[in-house]
Design an enzyme around this catalytic site. Structure first.
Site: not given
Length: 564
Positions: A238, A262
């Site tokens: 993330d 990400e």
């Protein structure tokens, strides 16, 4: 008390727990990923009890609270995933979360991690997670887990200034030295992106000082042990762009497994640095996603914009075959929320699966879920759909079956296999595009569902004149025209702007992708003119798409051993 099913799964998991799968990037590139939210994918059951009580009577995404899904309930629905042909799942974070009410309600999603070293008991026990890992591996699938290390949640922006406050909240980082000084992100400044905070005054996400030696060593030690203990095959990281890239080299290296980060946004040169600088194996394919939206997000959209993104991604990334290609995820509007015409979505999905990279499908995409323009409404429960055998479910299964077939059998075109080939634009117009990748030729359009008095010709398909090709989405057979020409028409009722994936008839026969006793025939090189077909053949909107995928996958198993 532990249920009998939970106990039996735990006992079975003991034999494999603690053994890291250590799946490499090369092993992941052949996979197809189904992304799910633990709390929202499958409901609690008698054998997978909820870990939260009371639960809302209806799982209203707007309430932003727990709805009862757990790691054991995921096991209940693994067959639903594998029947679509997926051989990997990506689950939401498993770590302990902030467990109090906030102005944005509760951490049902798993991304407000307070201590990565501890398990989120709202989703189950350590034994339950091991049981899920075993159940996934027993099906020959890989397990990818989301990890959050960039930030931890605070209750006020001043929390990071006090060691006593940090300790009272049970945070892993309990010394102000472990945080960057408070500032809100200026996305036009990369230093700010790396050092400033996400969130807001109501729920600050305190930015961790990932340059601090204690932070680095602690996280590397944790991720190494975590992957080993739970048999995790890959990590989705993330907020990867909010941490200096060099940190990820050590972190992912310590994990010993595939890392996909990400990197939110459409800045392709910046995103490509994660591969060019060797910070991480892969990232999610945001640059390609924005191209898909340009090309297929609206009827008669910007196909030139799609082609530009297509070519830019291929030229920018050293290894585009590792990118996670998607048209939906938990941070973006549902495709069908913004694009009503289903055929545009089907064309986008073919482009998603044929392009170099790892197809990644967000739970509910297969059900044409349209709730949710943005968080939290794009994170609703799946069970109200009753896990129906929808048209789109079968189309995704078909695309997985085709991709798996050409990969496991090494099917080639001019000596180049699907996995060796770089996707290329074979032909295009303002509204149409043909993509060649190895043995596959995908013919796509953004014209939408209504029939149009229009056609699209590919002047040199690569197949010889008068040879037979088959659209493996519909299992219709056609003869190639002079000079290798293939032309599709959008005028026939019921066809409109349908996508096509052509292969040579010999390849299709070798792979047993279609039932040759019932293949519809056309001797015209212009496809989807109103031609007469055999009575046993269904319309292209149903034939092949609606075919039993179980039968297709079973046939594949006869000719190849799945890559593990």
């Amino acid at each position: 008390m532990r249920s009998l099913r939970s106990l039996s799964l735990w006992l079975a998991a003991i034999s494999t727990a603690g053994v890291a799968q250590a799946a490499t990037a090369d092993q992941w590139r052949t996979r197809s990923i189904y992304q799910l939210f633990t709390d929202r994918f499958a409901p609690p059951s008698g054998t997978a009890p909820a870990r939260t009580s009371p639960l809302p009577q209806d799982c209203d995404a707007g309430l932003q609270t727990w709805c009862g899904g757990t790691w054991l309930s995921i096991i209940d629905k693994l067959d639903y995933i594998s029947a679509m042909g997926f051989d990997a799942i990506w689950i939401s974070p498993t770590s302990e979360n902030l467990d109090v009410w906030t102005p944005y309600n509760y951490a049902y999603h798993g991304y407000w991690v307070t201590d990565p070293r501890k398990i989120n008991l709202r989703f189950g026990s350590s034994d339950d997670l091991k049981a899920l890992s075993k159940a996934v591996h027993d099906r020959g699938m890989y397990l990818m887990v989301d990890v959050v290390v960039n930030n931890v949640p605070g209750l006020t922006p001043k929390d990071s200034l006090s060691a006593d406050t940090l300790k009272s909240q049970g945070l892993i980082w309990d010394d102000p030295a472990y945080y960057h000084s408070q500032c809100w992100i200026d996305y036009n400044n990369d230093t700010s992106v790396k050092n400033c905070w996400m969130g807001d005054d109501k729920l600050p996400l305190m930015d961790v000082n990932t340059e601090h030696p204690t932070v680095i060593s602690t996280l590397q030690s944790w991720v190494k042990d975590y992957v080993k203990e739970y048999g995790i095959d890959g990590l989705r990281v993330d907020a990867a762009k909010h941490v200096p890239g060099v940190f990820w080299q050590g972190f992912c290296g310590a994990s010993g497994v595939f890392c996909m980060g990400e990197v939110y946004g459409d800045d392709t040169p910046y995103a490509a640095k994660f591969q060019t600088e060797k910070w991480m194996d892969s990232i999610l394919g945001f640059p390609y996603y924005y191209g898909l939206v340009k090309g297929f997000g609206t009827p008669m959209g910007n196909m030139t914009g799609f082609i530009d993104s297509f070519n830019t991604v291929l030229s920018s990334f050293p290894d585009p075959g590792l990118l996670g290609n998607f048209i939906e995820n938990h941070d973006l509007p549902r495709w069908r929320n913004t694009t009503v015409d289903p055929q545009l979505g089907w064309n986008a999905m073919v482009a998603q699966f044929v392009f170099n990279g790892i197809p990644t499908v967000y739970y509910g995409q297969e059900q044409d879920v349209s709730f949710g323009a943005n968080d939290p409404y794009n994170r609703g429960a799946l069970w109200p759909t009753k896990y129906a055998n929808t048209t789109t479910y079968n189309r995704i299964a078909r695309l997985n079956a085709i991709r798996s077939a050409v990969i496991t059998n090494g099917t080639s075109f001019n000596g180049t296999s699907f996995m060796q080939a770089t996707s290329r634009i074979a032909a295009s117009t303002a509204n149409d595009v043909a993509i060649r990748r190895g043995p596959l030729l995908a013919v796509l359009t953004n014209r939408g569902s209504p029939p149009q008095n229009a056609s699209f010709g590919i002047n040199n398909s690569g197949w010889p004149s008068q040879s037979s090709v088959i659209d493996v989405l519909s299992c219709r057979s056609f003869t190639v025209g002079t000079g290798g020409t293939i032309s599709v028409s959008y005028s026939a009722s019921g066809y409109g702007g349908m996508p096509y994936v052509f292969m040579s008839s010999q390849d299709v026969q070798n792979l047993r992708l279609c039932d040759y006793t019932g293949i519809a025939q056309s001797t015209n090189s212009t496809i989807n003119v109103n031609t007469t077909t055999k009575s046993s053949a269904l319309p292209a909107s149903q034939l092949g798409w609606e075919r039993s995928i179980a039968a297709v996958l079973g046939a594949l198993a006869l000719g190849a051993v799945a890559a593990l």
